[in-house]
Design a protein around this motif. Structure first.
Motif, short mmCIF file in Angstrom:
data_model
loop_
_atom_site.label_atom_id
_atom_site.label_comp_id
_atom_site.label_asym_id
_atom_site.label_seq_id
_atom_site.Cartn_x
_atom_site.Cartn_y
_atom_site.Cartn_z
N ALA A 173 4.48 -8.36 -20.36
CA ALA A 173 3.87 -7.03 -20.40
C ALA A 173 2.37 -7.13 -20.59
CB ALA A 173 4.50 -6.19 -21.51
N ALA A 174 1.95 -8.05 -21.47
CA ALA A 174 0.51 -8.23 -21.68
C ALA A 174 -0.17 -8.75 -20.43
CB ALA A 174 0.28 -9.18 -22.86
N ALA A 175 0.48 -9.67 -19.71
CA ALA A 175 -0.11 -10.23 -18.50
C ALA A 175 -0.24 -9.17 -17.40
CB ALA A 175 0.74 -11.41 -18.00
N VAL A 176 0.79 -8.35 -17.25
CA VAL A 176 0.73 -7.30 -16.22
C VAL A 176 -0.30 -6.24 -16.60
CG1 VAL A 176 2.05 -5.44 -15.12
CG2 VAL A 176 3.08 -7.70 -15.43
N ALA A 177 -0.38 -5.89 -17.88
CA ALA A 177 -1.33 -4.86 -18.32
C ALA A 177 -2.77 -5.31 -18.12
CB ALA A 177 -1.06 -4.51 -19.78
N ARG A 178 -3.03 -6.61 -18.25
CA ARG A 178 -4.40 -7.10 -18.11
C ARG A 178 -4.79 -7.35 -16.66
NH1 ARG A 178 -5.61 -12.09 -21.87
NH2 ARG A 178 -7.61 -11.74 -20.83
N ARG A 179 -3.84 -7.28 -15.78
CA ARG A 179 -4.15 -7.59 -14.38
C ARG A 179 -5.03 -6.51 -13.78
NH1 ARG A 179 1.03 -8.90 -11.04
NH2 ARG A 179 1.13 -10.47 -12.71
N ARG A 180 -6.11 -6.91 -13.17
CA ARG A 180 -7.05 -5.99 -12.56
C ARG A 180 -6.94 -6.11 -11.04
NH1 ARG A 180 -6.62 -4.38 -16.78
NH2 ARG A 180 -8.15 -4.05 -18.44
N PHE A 181 -6.90 -4.96 -10.39
CA PHE A 181 -6.75 -4.98 -8.92
C PHE A 181 -7.33 -3.68 -8.35
CE2 PHE A 181 -3.01 -3.13 -10.78
CZ PHE A 181 -2.79 -1.99 -10.02
N ARG A 182 -7.66 -3.74 -7.09
CA ARG A 182 -8.11 -2.57 -6.35
C ARG A 182 -7.40 -2.57 -5.00
NH1 ARG A 182 -14.31 -2.66 -5.71
NH2 ARG A 182 -13.82 -0.72 -4.63
N VAL A 183 -6.77 -1.47 -4.70
CA VAL A 183 -6.00 -1.35 -3.46
C VAL A 183 -6.50 -0.15 -2.68
CG1 VAL A 183 -3.72 -1.04 -2.45
CG2 VAL A 183 -3.98 -2.42 -4.51
N ALA A 184 -6.75 -0.35 -1.41
CA ALA A 184 -7.13 0.74 -0.51
C ALA A 184 -6.04 0.90 0.55
CB ALA A 184 -8.48 0.45 0.16
N SER A 185 -5.76 2.13 0.92
CA SER A 185 -4.72 2.38 1.93
C SER A 185 -5.23 3.37 2.96
CB SER A 185 -3.45 2.92 1.26
OG SER A 185 -3.70 4.15 0.62
N ARG A 186 -4.69 3.24 4.16
CA ARG A 186 -5.04 4.15 5.25
C ARG A 186 -3.81 4.36 6.12
NH1 ARG A 186 -9.44 2.59 9.80
NH2 ARG A 186 -7.70 1.23 10.38
N ARG A 187 -3.60 5.62 6.53
CA ARG A 187 -2.43 5.96 7.35
C ARG A 187 -2.87 6.46 8.72
NH1 ARG A 187 -2.08 7.46 2.53
NH2 ARG A 187 -0.35 6.89 1.16
N THR A 188 -2.10 6.07 9.72
CA THR A 188 -2.29 6.60 11.06
C THR A 188 -0.94 7.15 11.52
OG1 THR A 188 -3.98 4.94 11.52
CG2 THR A 188 -3.04 6.11 13.41
N VAL A 189 -0.88 8.46 11.72
CA VAL A 189 0.36 9.12 12.12
C VAL A 189 0.29 9.41 13.62
CG1 VAL A 189 1.93 11.05 11.69
CG2 VAL A 189 0.47 10.19 9.85
N THR A 190 1.27 8.90 14.37
CA THR A 190 1.27 9.03 15.84
C THR A 190 2.62 9.56 16.32
OG1 THR A 190 -0.15 7.07 15.92
CG2 THR A 190 0.81 7.83 17.99
N PRO A 191 2.61 10.80 16.85
CA PRO A 191 1.53 11.79 16.81
C PRO A 191 1.56 12.53 15.48
CG PRO A 191 3.38 12.67 18.03
CD PRO A 191 3.78 11.27 17.64
N SER A 192 0.46 13.18 15.14
CA SER A 192 0.40 13.91 13.87
C SER A 192 0.97 15.32 14.00
CB SER A 192 -1.06 14.00 13.39
OG SER A 192 -1.86 14.67 14.35
N ARG A 193 1.34 15.69 15.21
CA ARG A 193 1.90 17.02 15.48
C ARG A 193 3.10 16.83 16.40
NH1 ARG A 193 0.16 20.41 19.45
NH2 ARG A 193 0.28 22.65 19.12
#
Length: 453
Positions: free
Chosen positions: A53-73
């Motif tokens: 729990a201590a190891a997971v709590a101290r873990r630092r990370f940055r995640v970026a996400s992007r979605r492409t919906v085909t078609p969006s309509r």
């Protein structure tokens, strides 16, 4: 405010909690029995989840996400493919990431992915598919990231904020050339034609209808035919059509719940609409698209409001029509009065196609009083009880359904007496079949009514 111990314990999985419980049990037994090896084992068992729990709590990370919906309509019943790109924006290599995408239940189950040790700056491309089971506007996302330790003892969950839109529009059914006006609706904006010829004796006339201006009575034609006739004057014309869509919840049997969505998804793209309201909305999409294709300026009003075009345009485009209908929801109004007032103000002398749920004689009489003009308006009455008999809708019992038929029949008689061309649509009928029947309902095809430019 939670302390570090409470926070650590809050991240434990079921496996981790069981391990802590086992460690505490061994510790108590070891102390009571004076067995030092049991105490040592207990300390090891307790230390493992706490260190994880201590190891997971101290873990630092940055995640970026992007979605492409085909078609969006997408039209109802169709699929859309989603490409989800997850990038490790941190400096170190990621650990074991469990990713869960938040997806509305109406378009499918929420997909889950596992990404392990994604290097810094690298992107993992993930794909999934959503199904446009129910018409509406939806948001796909945000992404929920769950970090776990190698032993599966600790789970840390973080939700993002990004999302992407998905619009499920009503399905448009090709209507063909068999409906009212066939292929002769013509006349885009600015088109002109003369409805009178030179000479008082040859002026175009038609039979008098209740509400017509008596000053337009053509006495020579009246004397010649023996019936009261009114004069049609020569004016420039521009094709226009107005749809009246009845969205009142009390006028329909509405299908609700996840089970209805599952049945529709299993039926595929050809699944019939779930209830009478969805049937009328798809009829509005199909008929409206047909009128726009003929060059008509289209306006759409519901029982509560107008589905307004963007900007200062006179009418809706096909894309705007579908987008506006995608957001239509059942209204709580009990009567059609506000919609009829809008219809009177916006339609003028233009053609009206009324798509109605369960209406009574009073509402039919109100429509007749509001509409009188040189050609016949069209009405599609949904046989709401047929959706209940087909098991697609709910909201009225058997006694209530038995009262619907006489009311709907009386309303149809009143509308026909007022000059409307009326067709009753059941759950087993397609929009194309009803439209073709409207074309055969009169002695001759009914032309699109036109209004002055």
């Amino acid at each position: 405010m939670r302390g570090p111990v409470a926070t650590a314990l809050g991240t434990l999985t079921l496996r981790g909690r069981c391990l802590v419980a086992a460690g505490l049990t061994l510790l108590v037994l070891g102390v009571l029995l004076g067995e030092r090896p049991l105490v040592q084992i207990a300390v090891f068992v307790l230390a493992l989840p706490l260190l994880s729990a201590a190891a997971v709590a101290r873990r630092r990370f940055r995640v970026a996400s992007r979605r492409t919906v085909t078609p969006s309509r997408v039209p109802r019943g169709a699929h859309a493919d989603v490409r989800l790109e997850v990038t490790n924006a941190g400096r170190g290599t990621g650990g074991l990431w469990l990713l869960a995408e938040s997806v509305p239940a109406e378009v499918g189950p929420s997909p889950e992915f596992v990404v392990e040790r994604l290097p810094a700056g690298e992107t993992a491309a993930l794909t999934y598919r959503v199904h446009g089971t129910r018409r509406g506007r939806y948001r796909l996302g945000p992404l929920r990231l769950r970090l776990v330790d190698p032993f599966g003892l600790v789970l840390r969950s973080i939700a993002g904020t990004d999302s992407a839109p998905l619009v499920v529009v009503p399905r448009v059914v090709p209507l063909g050339a068999g409906g009212p006006a066939g292929g002769h609706g013509g006349g885009g904006s600015g088109a002109r034609r003369s409805i009178a010829v030179h000479g008082e004796d040859d002026v175009s006339t038609r039979a008098y209808r209740h509400g017509d201006d008596l000053r337009k009575v053509h006495w020579r034609a009246t004397a010649r035919t023996g019936e009261l006739m009114v004069r049609l004057e020569e004016r420039p014309w521009r094709a226009q059509g107005t749809l009246l869509l009845d969205t009142r919840a009390r006028a329909h049997l509405l299908a609700r719940g996840h089970a209805a969505d599952v049945r529709a998804a299993d039926a595929g793209e050809d699944a019939p609409p779930a209830d009478s309201l969805e049937w009328l909305i798809e009829a509005a999409a199909s008929i409206g698209s047909e009128l726009i294709g003929r060059g008509a300026t289209l306006r759409v009003v519901t029982d509560a409001r107008e589905l307004s075009p963007s900007g200062h345009a006179d009418g809706l485009t096909r894309g705007e029509l579908l987008d506006r209908l995608a957001g239509v929801s059942p209204s709580r109004l009990t009567g059609l009065g506000p919609g009829i007032e809008l219809l009177t103000r916006l339609a003028g002398d233009g053609a009206v196609v009324a798509l109605l749920g369960s209406i009574g004689p009073d509402e039919a009489a109100e429509l007749v009083r509001a509409r009188s003009g040189p050609t016949t308006d069209l009405a599609v009455l949904a046989d709401v009880g047929s959706w209940g008999d087909a098991g697609r809708g709910r909201g009225a019992g058997g006694a209530a359904r038995s009262e619907l038929a006489p009311q709907e029949g009386a309303a149809a008689v009143l509308l026909r007496a007022g000059g409307w061309q009326v067709v009753v649509a059941g759950a087993d009928q397609s929009v194309a079949a009803v439209w073709a029947h409207l074309g055969r309902a009169g002695a001759a095809p009914v032309p699109l009514r036109e209004v002055p430019a």
